[in-house]
Design a protein around this motif. Structure first.
Motif, PDB file in Angstrom:
ATOM      1  N   ARG A  36       0.849  -1.208   0.000  1.00  0.00           N
ATOM      2  CA  ARG A  36       0.000   0.000   0.000  1.00  0.00           C
ATOM      3  C   ARG A  36       0.882   1.255   0.000  1.00  0.00           C
ATOM      4  O   ARG A  36       0.644   2.187  -0.763  1.00  0.00           O
ATOM      5  N   LYS A  37       1.891   1.261   0.902  1.00  0.00           N
ATOM      6  CA  LYS A  37       2.751   2.457   1.030  1.00  0.00           C
ATOM      7  C   LYS A  37       3.594   2.638  -0.230  1.00  0.00           C
ATOM      8  O   LYS A  37       3.730   3.745  -0.758  1.00  0.00           O
ATOM      9  N   ALA A  38       4.155   1.548  -0.736  1.00  0.00           N
ATOM     10  CA  ALA A  38       5.089   1.645  -1.866  1.00  0.00           C
ATOM     11  C   ALA A  38       4.366   2.097  -3.140  1.00  0.00           C
ATOM     12  O   ALA A  38       4.935   2.830  -3.949  1.00  0.00           O
ATOM     13  N   VAL A  39       3.121   1.677  -3.320  1.00  0.00           N
ATOM     14  CA  VAL A  39       2.366   2.080  -4.520  1.00  0.00           C
ATOM     15  C   VAL A  39       2.047   3.581  -4.425  1.00  0.00           C
ATOM     16  O   VAL A  39       2.147   4.311  -5.414  1.00  0.00           O
ATOM     17  N   LYS A  40       1.709   4.038  -3.240  1.00  0.00           N
ATOM     18  CA  LYS A  40       1.449   5.485  -3.040  1.00  0.00           C
ATOM     19  C   LYS A  40       2.701   6.290  -3.344  1.00  0.00           C
ATOM     20  O   LYS A  40       2.648   7.360  -3.946  1.00  0.00           O
ATOM     21  N   GLU A  41       3.860   5.749  -2.921  1.00  0.00           N
ATOM     22  CA  GLU A  41       5.144   6.432  -3.124  1.00  0.00           C
ATOM     23  C   GLU A  41       5.414   6.751  -4.591  1.00  0.00           C
ATOM     24  O   GLU A  41       6.030   7.753  -4.909  1.00  0.00           O
ATOM     25  N   VAL A  42       4.973   5.873  -5.513  1.00  0.00           N
ATOM     26  CA  VAL A  42       5.213   6.152  -6.944  1.00  0.00           C
ATOM     27  C   VAL A  42       4.061   6.953  -7.545  1.00  0.00           C
ATOM     28  O   VAL A  42       3.948   7.093  -8.755  1.00  0.00           O
ATOM     29  N   GLY A  43       3.148   7.448  -6.688  1.00  0.00           N
ATOM     30  CA  GLY A  43       2.054   8.300  -7.156  1.00  0.00           C
ATOM     31  C   GLY A  43       0.899   7.514  -7.740  1.00  0.00           C
ATOM     32  O   GLY A  43       0.097   8.047  -8.518  1.00  0.00           O
ATOM     33  N   SER A  44       0.786   6.242  -7.360  1.00  0.00           N
ATOM     34  CA  SER A  44      -0.308   5.437  -7.910  1.00  0.00           C
ATOM     35  C   SER A  44      -1.215   4.918  -6.785  1.00  0.00           C
ATOM     36  O   SER A  44      -1.046   5.259  -5.614  1.00  0.00           O
ATOM     37  N   ASP A  45      -2.165   4.098  -7.183  1.00  0.00           N
ATOM     38  CA  ASP A  45      -3.102   3.521  -6.212  1.00  0.00           C
ATOM     39  C   ASP A  45      -3.710   2.282  -6.867  1.00  0.00           C
ATOM     40  O   ASP A  45      -3.643   2.136  -8.092  1.00  0.00           O
TER      41      ASP A  45
END
Ligand code: NAD
Length: 386
Positions: A36-45
Motif C-alpha cells: 500500500r505504502k510503496a504504490v502510493k510512493e510512486v504516485g499510484s493507487d
C-alpha cells in the motif's frame, strides 16, 4: 485446515484468503502493508478501491466466509513472526510477503538492497520458525517463472536435473537465469529452501508462478470484496496494465518488439491452483517444484487481444511499442513444462483469456475517473541499463 497467509493484504493474498475461508478453512493473515505504502510512493493507487484491512474483514458476508485473524507483522521481524506461528501452529504457511516489483528492484542500490534483504530474510525467518516450532508445517513459497529466464531448452518442472560435464554426470539444481534483482531474490529463496529441506527435512512447495491477470475470482462478487489491482509501471503486470490503458483510451505499450513470451494465468486459476496445492501437500519431508501457469503468450499477442476485445466493446485503442527499458530477449524459445497442477485437476485455463479480458475491462470502466488521476505513472521510466 489452518493456514497462515503472509502478505494477506495483497493481490493474491486477499483472493486466496477469500477462497480458503469460503471453503471453511481457518485463515490467519499477516501483513505489514508495505505494498500500500510503496504504490502510493510512486504516485499510484489500486485501480479498484479497497478499504483498510479491518474494513475489508468487516465487509465479509458472514454466511459465506468464516472468521480471519490478522496480525500487522513484518516477516523480517523474527521474534514477532515466530510468536504468531507458535500461537496458531498452522498446518500450512503461504508466503507472499515479498517486495514483488522487478522495476522497483532495479531503480537504485537501496531499492535493490531492500528487495534482497526483505525477500531473503523473510523467507529465512519462515524456514527457521518452521524448524523450531513444527517441522511438519507445509511451507508454500511463492516464487516466479522469471527465476528460469528464457533458456533455449524446455524448462523442466523439477527441483533437480541431470547434467554431464566433461563426461561425468551429477544432479544439479535446475538452472536459473533471472532478469532483475527481484527475480534473483526469488532464486536465492529457492536455493535456501532446497538447503533447508536437505538438512532439516522441511516439507516445501516452491511455486514458480507466471504473471497473474484478472480483477475477479468466483469469490469476489461485490466491491466490498475487491482485491487490489495495480497498473502503474512499477507495480502493474503486463495484461492488467494493458486493460487499464484500454479503459483510459491511451495506446497499449508493449516493450520493444513485443516477442517476449511468458507463462500466464488468471487470478481465479491462481487461487484454485494454490488451494489444490494446499489441500494436497507433498509427503512429510518432501520438496515439490511447481510451474504455476496455464498458457503462454507473447506480450505483443496480448496487446492485440486486448485491442480487439476493447474495440468490440466500443473502445478504440492503438498499440504503440515503447523502447524496452529492460535487458531481456525480445525473440526467444519458451517451453516450460507443466505437469503437477494438471495431475491435481487444473488442466488448463478455466476461462478463455478473451472472456477474462472482457470482464476486466468492464470491471475497470466504472473507475475510469480514479484511473485518470494516475495516468502519468503508466509509461516505463525505470531503465535497467541506467
Ligand atoms: N501477481 C503476480 O503476477 C505474481 C506472479 C508471480 C509471483 N508473484 C509473487 O506472489 C507474491 C504475491 O504477489 P502479489 O501480486 O499479491 O503482490 P502484493 O504486493 O499485492 O502482495 C504482497 C503482500 O506482502 C506484503 N509484504 C511485503 N513485504 C512484507 C513484509 N516484510 N512483512 C509482511 N508483509 C509484507 C505487502 O504489504 C503485500 O500486501 C509475491 O511474492 C510475488 O512476488 C506474483
Amino acid at each position: 485446515m489452518r493456514t497462515l497467509i503472509a502478505g494477506v493484504d495483497g493481490y493474491l493474498g486477499w483472493a486466496l484468503a477469500l477462497r480458503l475461508l469460503s471453503k471453511g478453512h481457518e485463515v490467519i493473515g499477516v501483513d505489514n502493508f508495505y505494498t500500500r505504502k510503496a504504490v502510493k510512493e510512486v504516485g499510484s493507487d489500486s485501480a479498484l478501491p479497497i478499504g483498510s484491512f479491518h474494513q475489508r474483514v468487516r465487509g465479509l458476508p458472514k454466511d459465506k466466509f468464516s472468521k480471519i485473524a490478522f496480525y500487522n507483522v513484518d516477516v523480517t521481524d523474527y521474534k514477532r513472526l515466530k510468536k504468531v506461528i507458535s500461537k496458531y501452529k498452522p498446518d500450512s504457511i503461504v508466503d507472499f510477503a515479498e517486495q514483488r516489483s522487478a522495476p522497483y528492484s532495479m531503480r537504485s542500490r537501496s531499492t535493490a538492497a531492500y528487495t534482497l534483504s526483505n525477500n531473503i530474510v523473510g523467507t529465512l525467518n519462515f524456514i527457521y520458525a518452521i524448524k523450531e516450532i513444527n517441522k511438519k508445517i507445509h511451507f508454500l513459497k511463492m516464487g516466479t517463472m522469471g527465476e528460469y529466464g528464457t533458456p533455449n531448452f524446455d524448462i523442466p518442472e523439477s527441483t533437480f536435473v541431470e547434467a554431464t560435464i566433461n563426461g561425468k554426470s551429477d544432479r544439479i539444481i535446475t538452472p536459473k537465469n533471472a532478469g532483475s534483482w527481484y527475480h534473483w531474490s526469488k532464486v536465492y529463496d529457492t536455493d535456501n529452501l532446497i538447503f533447508a529441506n536437505k538438512v532439516w527435512g522441511l516439507t516445501m512447495t516452491d511455486i514458480m508462478q507466471g504473471p497473474v491477470y484478472g480483477t475477479r475470482t468466483n469469490d469476489i462478487t461485490s466491491e466490498a470484496l475487491f482485491t487490489r489491482f495495480d497498473f502503474d509501471e512499477t507495480w502493474g503486470t503486463v495484461l492488467n496494465r494493458y486493460c487499464v490503458e484500454a479503459v483510459l483510451g491511451v495506446p497499449l505499450t508493449p516493450y520493444g518488439s513485443g516477442g517476449q513470451t511468458r507463462a500466464f494465468l488468471s487470478l481465479e486459476d491462481s487461487v484454485t491452483a494454490l488451494s489444490l496445492l494446499l489441500e494436497n501437500p507433498p509427503p512429510d519431508g518432501g520438496y515439490r517444484t511447481v510451474n504455476q501457469f496455464t498458457e503462454t503468450y507473447s506480450v505483443m499477442e496480448l496487446a492485440k487481444l486486448v485491442r480487439d476485445k476493447a474495440s468490440s466493446l466500443g473502445l478504440n485503442v492503438e498499440i504503440k511499442s515503447v523502447d524496452n527499458p529492460r535487458v531481456e530477449a525480445e525473440k526467444h524459445y519458451y517451453n516450460p513444462e507443466r505437469k503437477v497442477l494438471p495431475a491435481l485437476g487444473l488442466k488448463g485455463p478455466t476461462k478463455n483469456l478473451k472472456d477474462e479480458v472482457e470482464i476486466m475491462i468492464k470491471d475497470l470502466l466504472p473507475y475510469k475517473s480514479r484511473l485518470e488521476k494516475h495516468k502519468d505513472v503508466i509509461a516505463p521510466k525505470t531503465n535497467w541499463r541506467a
